[in-house]
Design a protein around this motif. Sequence first.
Motif, PDB file in Angstrom:
ATOM      1  N   ARG A 126      -3.888  -1.723   9.910  1.00 34.38           N
ATOM      2  CA  ARG A 126      -2.569  -2.252   9.977  1.00 34.38           C
ATOM      3  C   ARG A 126      -2.223  -3.022  11.374  1.00 34.38           C
ATOM      4  O   ARG A 126      -1.248  -3.296  11.591  1.00 34.38           O
TER       5      ARG A 126
ATOM      6  N   ARG B 152      -9.676   5.167  -5.939  1.00 40.76           N
ATOM      7  CA  ARG B 152      -8.659   4.124  -5.108  1.00 40.76           C
ATOM      8  C   ARG B 152      -7.376   4.844  -4.948  1.00 40.76           C
ATOM      9  O   ARG B 152      -6.611   4.070  -4.413  1.00 40.76           O
TER      10      ARG B 152
ATOM     11  N   GLN C  40      -5.944   2.648   1.105  1.00 40.01           N
ATOM     12  CA  GLN C  40      -5.924   2.076  -0.011  1.00 40.01           C
ATOM     13  C   GLN C  40      -4.483   1.617  -0.363  1.00 40.01           C
ATOM     14  O   GLN C  40      -4.278   1.912  -1.895  1.00 40.01           O
ATOM     15  N   HIS C  41      -3.562   1.454   0.310  1.00 38.10           N
ATOM     16  CA  HIS C  41      -2.217   1.098   0.225  1.00 38.10           C
ATOM     17  C   HIS C  41      -1.609   1.973  -0.317  1.00 38.10           C
ATOM     18  O   HIS C  41      -0.343   2.010  -0.977  1.00 38.10           O
ATOM     19  N   HIS C  42      -1.974   3.397  -0.219  1.00 39.41           N
ATOM     20  CA  HIS C  42      -1.141   4.580  -0.569  1.00 39.41           C
ATOM     21  C   HIS C  42      -0.845   5.301   0.616  1.00 39.41           C
ATOM     22  O   HIS C  42      -1.682   5.687   1.529  1.00 39.41           O
TER      23      HIS C  42
ATOM     24  N   ASP D  85      -6.183   2.332   6.228  1.00 40.46           N
ATOM     25  CA  ASP D  85      -6.207   0.755   6.250  1.00 40.46           C
ATOM     26  C   ASP D  85      -6.034   0.500   7.733  1.00 40.46           C
ATOM     27  O   ASP D  85      -5.379   1.180   8.445  1.00 40.46           O
TER      28      ASP D  85
ATOM     29  N   THR E  48     -15.546  -7.328   6.564  1.00 42.61           N
ATOM     30  CA  THR E  48     -15.729  -5.754   6.412  1.00 42.61           C
ATOM     31  C   THR E  48     -16.861  -5.052   6.886  1.00 42.61           C
ATOM     32  O   THR E  48     -16.964  -3.907   7.411  1.00 42.61           O
TER      33      THR E  48
ATOM     34  N   ALA F 245     -12.473   2.906   0.467  1.00 38.07           N
ATOM     35  CA  ALA F 245     -12.200   4.131  -0.544  1.00 38.07           C
ATOM     36  C   ALA F 245     -13.052   5.131  -0.511  1.00 38.07           C
ATOM     37  O   ALA F 245     -14.158   5.313  -0.024  1.00 38.07           O
TER      38      ALA F 245
ATOM     39  N   GLY G 160      -6.204  -4.799   6.697  1.00 34.90           N
ATOM     40  CA  GLY G 160      -6.075  -4.944   5.210  1.00 34.90           C
ATOM     41  C   GLY G 160      -6.506  -3.519   4.780  1.00 34.90           C
ATOM     42  O   GLY G 160      -6.560  -2.688   5.654  1.00 34.90           O
ATOM     43  N   ARG G 161      -7.148  -3.281   3.717  1.00 33.76           N
ATOM     44  CA  ARG G 161      -7.423  -2.081   3.185  1.00 33.76           C
ATOM     45  C   ARG G 161      -8.935  -1.620   3.588  1.00 33.76           C
ATOM     46  O   ARG G 161      -9.791  -2.275   4.041  1.00 33.76           O
TER      47      ARG G 161
END
Length: 301
Positions: free
Chosen positions: A260, A222, A13-15, A258, A96, A147, A143-144
């Motif tokens: 990548r 998120r 989640q971009h974290h 994620d 997705t 969650a 991408g993401r």
Amino acid sequence: MTVTPIWPRLVAQHHELDPAPEALGELRSSAAVADDPHQLRQRMADDGYLFLPGFLGRDAVMEARRSVTDRLAAEGLTDPSRPADLAVAPADSTLTFKPDLAHDNAPLHELLYGSRMLDFYQRLLGGAIRHYDYTWMRAVAPGRGTAPHGDVVFMGRGTHNVYTAWVPLGDADFTLGGLMVLEGSHRRGQIVDDYALRDVDTYCQNTDGEDDLSRFNGTLSRDPVRLREEFGGRWLTTEFRAGDLLTFSIYLVHASLDNRSDRIRLSSDSRYQLASEPVDDRWIGEAPVAHGPDAKRGLIC
């Protein structure tokens, strides 16, 4: 002597996940007890999951993968300049979820619903079993990822003694990303006594506009880093190989790293329960209603 793993950079989640030993760990393998029903049940009760490396056999998984990548290529959903089996994503891909990849797919159905898998769940559950007729096919573009959530809010209208099988259709290193589970979350009161009582297909029929109930989509957070800090335990994951099986309780909080890479991450979710117990009718039959209009239930709020 215990060796602390050195983790690469992991992102969900971009974290960026905290790599400290108290925050991140490896999934425990249950391969050595795969034929022992008592040990399987005890580990499922303790951990909320069973990780079985190589259980399904690499050849069977790769055959199912080819059936999926060939379809994606035929639909123009992979980069035509690269081999279809690599599932390289076009630059503008937003894929997705693509459940139609499971329709009329004999290699995939044999993998997920053949004797190897059904015999395993019969050992685990101790009786005749049935599977849901709906297969969740993931085709996740770069991408993401997914969650954090638990499955109970999506399939809790029958028995809660339901188990998810997550199967990576190919190798999934830390760059492509795989599933991660939150240690001990299947026993937390916030999940068992609160979250598990909710249902994504309910809505308030006596209010105008949207409210918290009608907007509920099952996502717990998120921010998986903050969620772990709130719940405790560690995020547990690994680099998966074709043939691995990860199965878990519908109470267990899980998410995915994620993606990548430049490829589409392919995996399936399928569900199993005792045949003698009530089943969530959203997921059975030739054409399950899933989360469509026929699944909605109005509540007086």
